[in-house]
Write a protein that holds these residues in place. Structure first.
Motif, PDB file in Angstrom:
ATOM      1  N   LEU A 151     -10.232   0.513 -29.996  1.00 22.94           N
ATOM      2  CA  LEU A 151      -9.402  -0.549 -30.564  1.00 22.94           C
ATOM      3  C   LEU A 151      -9.421  -1.763 -29.644  1.00 22.94           C
ATOM      4  N   THR A 152     -10.166  -2.786 -30.049  1.00 27.65           N
ATOM      5  CA  THR A 152     -10.197  -4.020 -29.267  1.00 27.65           C
ATOM      6  C   THR A 152      -8.922  -4.815 -29.512  1.00 27.65           C
ATOM      7  N   ILE A 153      -8.703  -5.822 -28.687  1.00 26.39           N
ATOM      8  CA  ILE A 153      -7.522  -6.675 -28.861  1.00 26.39           C
ATOM      9  C   ILE A 153      -7.574  -7.389 -30.207  1.00 26.39           C
ATOM     10  N   SER A 154      -8.758  -7.894 -30.578  1.00 21.73           N
ATOM     11  CA  SER A 154      -8.904  -8.584 -31.858  1.00 21.73           C
ATOM     12  C   SER A 154      -8.646  -7.639 -33.023  1.00 21.73           C
ATOM     13  N   SER A 155      -9.215  -6.428 -32.944  1.00 20.92           N
ATOM     14  CA  SER A 155      -9.011  -5.443 -34.007  1.00 20.92           C
ATOM     15  C   SER A 155      -7.548  -5.039 -34.113  1.00 20.92           C
ATOM     16  N   SER A 156      -6.877  -4.983 -32.970  1.00 22.23           N
ATOM     17  CA  SER A 156      -5.461  -4.625 -32.971  1.00 22.23           C
ATOM     18  C   SER A 156      -4.629  -5.660 -33.724  1.00 22.23           C
ATOM     19  N   VAL A 157      -4.963  -6.925 -33.537  1.00 24.18           N
ATOM     20  CA  VAL A 157      -4.227  -7.992 -34.233  1.00 24.18           C
ATOM     21  C   VAL A 157      -4.419  -7.870 -35.737  1.00 24.18           C
TER      22      VAL A 157
END
Length: 510
Positions: free
Chosen positions: A109-115
């Motif tokens: 889970l990347t930061i972008s995907s988390s958003v």
């Protein structure tokens, strides 16, 4: 104050010596165990702090394929303190996606995907993915529901044919017409009564997709994540807040609409779209209950995954078909035999279009939309291919390399749909990952759940465009198949082509 030595009674001294000896034994055992355990996979040397980051290139699929030739079918590299492992052999893919699928079922889970996934609450990243996937497949992608939505797909594809007919002899952006068609189909399947939000939604999702394609340093250097040096997290939060407001309006409108329908005595007679179905599961007091955040995250799954994959495939397929005149000719001959020159394409024709199906599979082989799929993260230390894969590593399945490996494919860089025809003697390749040399949608329990819908839409759209029109590049334009790697592997330049009328009866374009 008495001396500390005076406080060390024989009993205390015995306990202290015992603890020291115990720690020494444990340390020795750990050393022996470490020496006896399999090594990490081979890989290039890394620089202090940054690891291999300075040496990574924009065309990662090709770079990883070249690295596999040097270091073998499984290799590692570091970015910051994060260990990355790349796997490029069918037998090793099987170990990860089938034999140890339970260990490798988590995604990175990347930061972008988390958003975008509302904090990892969607099907792709949630730890409760089994429940969400089951609901999504049963309620949205069941055979019954796909058949019930046939009219939506037919309406939108026919609108596209009519739109292209109005542009005969002029340049058409294939990517744009594919995006518009796919987005309209999905919107009608997901929330049939909210088409007024379509233009606003398309603008927001287009911006989010572009931001998702950018690499984020914060993912590789967590200590710096709070700085958001590239501003990606801030930008995505702004756009996702706009998306969230659209979802809130959609949900409020649907709740109000359902209330009116109930008051008028219609109850559940109206066919349910996905949004209505999900809202019925909201706050249920059983295992199928969903909260509003999960509903929004599932909606995002449909919008982003559904649109991006199909649109990218259609553009690549059209580019290869236009370049290979013999392929276009054979597809159109098949369409003439199956559909007829005085008829329009229907979904009932699709199972008979074997050569078109082979062409689509060959497109996925040479141009996999997700060249590494979604990276996996093992939940415990394990062994793959004789090497140790530590818990928490980021593992890539190198689909790009698998699909172009000359050990498994004759003339691997040649576009040749015939290789996928069953009567040519090739081992059957499907989309659910049973042949580990061909896994465009993944394999195992985390294989893409949207395959049935994607297969229908891409077949139907391509069949209709190729049955209704002949296609050529603008005069003087050269065929361009260069790639651009981002959230997907798409054409670096949009495909601009000129359609010409193919069917004699103009009423078939109405």
């Amino acid at each position: 104050m008495s001396n500390i030595k005076d406080e060390l009674t024989p009993a205390t001294l015995l306990v202290t010596i015992s603890v020291v000896i115990l720690f020494a034994i444990l340390r020795y055992k750990l050393r022996v165990s470490s020496k006896n355990s399999p090594p990490l996979p081979p890989g290039p040397r890394s620089l202090p702090i940054v690891g291999y980051l300075p040496f990574l290139k924009a065309d990662l699929p090709k770079q990883f394929t070249n690295m596999a030739r040097i270091y073998g079918p499984i290799f590692k590299f570091y970015i910051g303190n994060k260990l990355h492992v790349v796997i490029s052999a069918p037998e090793l893919v099987k170990e990860v996606s089938r034999d140890m699928d339970d260990i490798f079922s988590n995604r990175f889970l990347t930061i972008s995907s988390s958003v975008v996934s509302f904090g990892g609450q969607d099907i792709a990243f949630s730890h409760n993915w089994r429940k969400l996937r089951k609901i999504f497949v049963q309620e949205f992608l069941s055979i019954k529901n796909l058949e019930a939505c046939t009219c939506f797909r037919k309406d939108e594809v026919r609108k596209t044919v009519k739109n292209v007919f109005g542009k005969l002899g002029t340049t058409v952006d294939v990517r744009k017409i594919a995006i518009l068609t796919e987005a309209n189909i999905l919107r009608r399947m997901v929330w049939e009564d909210s088409t007024d939000l379509g233009a606003e939604l398309e603008k927001v999702t287009s911006k989010i997709t572009e931001l998702l394609g950018r690499p984020n340093l914060s993912d590789f250097f967590p200590l710096l994540a709070w700085l958001d040096l590239q501003g990606l997290e801030r930008a995505l939060k702004i756009e996702n807040s706009k998306l969230d407001r659209i979802y809130v309006r959609m949900i409020e409108d649907r709740i109000k609409y359902n209330s009116i329908m109930l008051d008028d005595g219609f109850g559940d007679e109206k066919k349910k779209d996905l949004l209505q179905t999900l809202l019925k599961l909201k706050d249920k007091d059983d295992a199928t209950s969903l909260n509003i955040t999960q509903i929004k995250a599932i909606l995002s799954n449909v919008i982003f995954a559904g649109t991006t994959t199909t649109v990218t495939l259609i553009e690549w397929a059209m580019a290869e078909i236009i370049k290979n005149c013999n392929v276009m000719k054979r597809i159109q001959e098949e369409l003439a035999d199956v559909v007829g020159v005085n008829n329009i394409v229907e979904e009932s024709h699709l199972p008979k279009l074997q050569y078109l199906d082979a062409t689509i599979k060959e497109t996925f082989r040479l141009h996999p939309v997700s060249p590494f799929l979604l990276p996996r993260v093992p939940s415990q230390e394990c062994k793959v291919g004789g090497y140790t894969i530590p818990k928490g590593s980021i593992v890539f399945l190198n689909v790009y390399s698998l699909h172009r490996d000359p050990r498994y494919w004759d003339n691997a860089l040649e576009f040749n749909p015939e290789r996928f025809l069953i009567n040519e003697g090739t081992n059957k390749c499907d989309y659910i990952g049973n042949n580990f040399k061909f896994i465009p949608f993944g394999s195992g329990r985390r294989v893409c759940p949207g395959i049935p819908l994607a297969d229908k839409i891409q077949m139907y759209m391509l069949a209709s465009l190729l049955h209704s029109f002949d296609w050529n590049l603008p005069e003087g334009e050269e065929h361009d198949l260069t790639e651009k790697f981002g959230i997907t592997l798409k054409k670096s330049k949009p495909l601009l082509a000129i359609p010409s009328q193919r069917l004699h009866d103009v009423r078939l374009y109405a």
